[in-house]
Each structure stands twice: as structure tokens, then as C-alpha cells.
Motif scaffolding. Sequence first.
Motif, PDB file in Angstrom:
ATOM      1  N   PHE A 237      66.062  35.845  21.321  1.00 19.96           N
ATOM      2  CA  PHE A 237      67.095  34.868  20.943  1.00 19.96           C
ATOM      3  C   PHE A 237      66.914  33.563  21.696  1.00 19.96           C
ATOM      4  O   PHE A 237      67.049  32.475  21.151  1.00 19.96           O
ATOM      5  N   PHE A 238      66.564  33.686  22.976  1.00 22.74           N
ATOM      6  CA  PHE A 238      66.381  32.517  23.821  1.00 22.74           C
ATOM      7  C   PHE A 238      65.241  31.632  23.279  1.00 22.74           C
ATOM      8  O   PHE A 238      65.415  30.431  23.050  1.00 22.74           O
ATOM      9  N   SER A 239      64.082  32.281  23.009  1.00 19.39           N
ATOM     10  CA  SER A 239      62.936  31.490  22.524  1.00 19.39           C
ATOM     11  C   SER A 239      63.210  30.921  21.147  1.00 19.39           C
ATOM     12  O   SER A 239      62.886  29.762  20.860  1.00 19.39           O
ATOM     13  N   VAL A 271      52.449  29.359  23.658  1.00 22.99           N
ATOM     14  CA  VAL A 271      51.737  30.585  23.274  1.00 22.99           C
ATOM     15  C   VAL A 271      51.682  31.572  24.439  1.00 22.99           C
ATOM     16  O   VAL A 271      51.939  32.763  24.290  1.00 22.99           O
ATOM     17  N   LEU A 272      51.365  31.024  25.632  1.00 21.19           N
ATOM     18  CA  LEU A 272      51.285  31.907  26.797  1.00 21.19           C
ATOM     19  C   LEU A 272      52.630  32.540  27.116  1.00 21.19           C
ATOM     20  O   LEU A 272      52.732  33.730  27.394  1.00 21.19           O
ATOM     21  N   PHE A 273      53.681  31.728  27.051  1.00 22.52           N
ATOM     22  CA  PHE A 273      55.014  32.237  27.376  1.00 22.52           C
ATOM     23  C   PHE A 273      55.393  33.361  26.418  1.00 22.52           C
ATOM     24  O   PHE A 273      55.750  34.463  26.824  1.00 22.52           O
ATOM     25  N   LEU A 274      55.262  33.064  25.117  1.00 25.42           N
ATOM     26  CA  LEU A 274      55.664  34.073  24.134  1.00 25.42           C
ATOM     27  C   LEU A 274      54.758  35.293  24.188  1.00 25.42           C
ATOM     28  O   LEU A 274      55.208  36.423  24.066  1.00 25.42           O
ATOM     29  N   GLY A 275      53.439  35.044  24.394  1.00 23.60           N
ATOM     30  CA  GLY A 275      52.505  36.162  24.514  1.00 23.60           C
ATOM     31  C   GLY A 275      52.907  37.067  25.671  1.00 23.60           C
ATOM     32  O   GLY A 275      52.932  38.283  25.539  1.00 23.60           O
ATOM     33  N   GLY A 276      53.266  36.448  26.804  1.00 21.41           N
ATOM     34  CA  GLY A 276      53.689  37.223  27.976  1.00 21.41           C
ATOM     35  C   GLY A 276      54.924  38.043  27.676  1.00 21.41           C
ATOM     36  O   GLY A 276      54.974  39.244  27.951  1.00 21.41           O
ATOM     37  N   VAL A 277      55.909  37.374  27.099  1.00 25.54           N
ATOM     38  CA  VAL A 277      57.165  38.066  26.796  1.00 25.54           C
ATOM     39  C   VAL A 277      56.902  39.242  25.854  1.00 25.54           C
ATOM     40  O   VAL A 277      57.440  40.342  26.035  1.00 25.54           O
ATOM     41  N   GLN A 278      56.043  39.017  24.864  1.00 30.17           N
ATOM     42  CA  GLN A 278      55.778  40.086  23.897  1.00 30.17           C
ATOM     43  C   GLN A 278      55.073  41.271  24.537  1.00 30.17           C
ATOM     44  O   GLN A 278      55.389  42.430  24.261  1.00 30.17           O
TER      45      GLN A 278
END
Length: 311
Positions: A237-239, A271-278
Motif C-alpha cells: 500500500f505504501f509503495s 526497482v531495487l527498493f521494490l525488488g528488496g521488499v518483494q
Amino acid sequence: MTKITYSIVAPIYNEIEIIDEFCKRINAVMDATGETWELVLVSDGSTDGSTERIRELAAADEHIRPVIFARNFGHQIAVTAGLDYTRGEAVTIIDADLQDPPEVILDLIEKWKEGYQVVYAVRSEREGESWFKKFTASLFYRIIYKITDVEIPLDTGDFRLLDRKVVDVMNSMREKHRFLRGMSSWIGYKQIGVEYKRAARFAGETKYPFKKMLQLALNAVTSFSYFPLQVASYFGFFSAGIAIIAIPVVAILRITGSHFFEGQTTTLIAVLFLGGVQLISLGILGEYIGRLYDEAKGRPLYIVSEAPENG
Ligand code: UDP
Ligand code: MG
């Protein structure tokens, strides 16, 4: 057979220097109660001669009932096996290394006689442990307290007295990844804490290295909380929220000729942030799925190579 009033359960993993002293102290304390009692010693795959010593002690003292594991299954499982073999009306779980002073059992019994079904011992002080152990333990208790759905009292280990009613319920809960103090809190009934000073180990060193503590913490969280699973949705939700705001802002800036959001850096960070979170979310899912898989296999919790007949 005679009716047993008190049972003591102690898990033992390579504690050869301690067993004799432990049994002596337990004998002194339990004889003072004037009631019938038994001591269930579980040898959790010991390789230092503890198992042989337990056998000898059991041959000389009829209070002692040995349960010998086929290999090391870990502390929580050893205690579980001990509980399975107890017959007493009130059952006390205690560590064999004398960090939990056996004399405190008398205080626990007193509360049990007042009508409490779970009497847990609260560590008001800890002696002879490294600051790292104390710090991680304290942090662990507080995180568990915050995120789990059951009220698990702070600074409380497995040292506790359980009424037969509670033990029977515990024994019927055959979950593979066990966090016993959480399970006994979850059961309910009348519960109360008694404070005590946790002593230093009588001899030897801890059998709970950091890796095992981390495993216990993971079991505690996954057994009693969905919070880590929900964290993934919060991040989502945040992203998504940021994206919904950012897309029109960037679009308008570009249309009006601003060069502020050019280049690959911003893309790369996103990309890095979302990749990490995923990946973290996947890992969390993995923890839960692995545990589901263990439950589905339906293997026994432990294998004994020797155990007393029950009854
Ligand atoms: N223990 C066990 N199996 C294991 C690790 C520990 O039965 O795999 C027993 C150990 O012999 C002791 C109790 O569990 O009686 C508590 O372990 P320890 O004192 O090493 O833990 P700590 O007090 O350092 O947290
Ligand atoms: Mg200890």
C-alpha cells in the motif's frame, strides 16, 4: 500404582557435569514437600555420557524416569516428550543447568495450591550471562509481546508449573514448531507469575547458540502471529500510494519541460527498493509455507530409543 502428586521435567543435552548436582537438589526440595513425586529426565541426543549417567541414576533412585531420544531434537521437543511421560497432578518444567533454582518450585507449588493452573517464574534478575544474551533475550520478549495475539508474559522462560488439566491440553496440541510458553499462555485458565533470580549456569556452557535462539524466535512469531505476513501488504500500500502521487507529478513536470526526473538513478532506486521488499515478502511467505509443509508431513515430534512405560 501409587498416585503421583508432583512431576518435574528436565531436558538434558550434554550436561554430564551437572546431572548429579541437579538430581541432588531436586531430591532435597521435593522430599521437603512430603508428597509423592517423579523426575522425568529427557536425554536429548547427548553424546558426552549424560545418557549413561541418567540410566545409572534411574537405577538407584526410583523417582527418576529416563526418556532417551534417538538423536538431538532440541529443547522444546525434549520438554514436550517429558510432558508426555509425566503422571503427576502438577508438573514443573525446569532447566537442568541449575539456572532455575529448584527451591523456587516450592513457591510455584504454593500458588498452585491457591488454585492457579499455570504458575510461571519471572526472571527479575539474570546472573552470569553475557550482555548480548540479556539484550537479545529482552528484545525478543518485548517483540513477541507486541506482535503476537496471545498475552505472553515478559521475561518468562519455560520454568513453570502446569496443572494436570493444562498438561493434558498441551499434550493434545501436536504442532511441530513449538513455543511452549506461548502455548501454555494460549490455553488460559488461572495464570500467575512468581519472581525469581535466575542464577548462573552451574557448569558447562549454554546449549542455545544464537542460531537456535533465532529459530525459537521465528517459531514464536510464526506460531502466534500473522503480523509478518501483513507487513507485505503494508509495504504494498505504501509503495502504491507513492506511485499514485508520483506518476501525475512526474508527468506534469515533464510536460511543462522540467528535466528534474531524467536519468536512470530514480528508476534504479525504485526497482531495487521494490525488488528488496518483494524478496523479503517471499522469504516471509517461505517461513510460513515451510512450517505448513512440516505439519502436512505428519511426522512424529520425536523418536525415543528408551522410555518408561506410562502408568
Ligand atoms: N537443551 C536440550 N536440547 C538442546 C539444547 C538445550 O535439551 O538442543 C537443554 C539443556 O541441557 C538445558 C536446557 O535445555 O537443560 C536449557 O538450555 P541452556 O541452559 O543451554 O539454555 P540457556 O539457559 O542458555 O538459554
Ligand atoms: Mg541455561
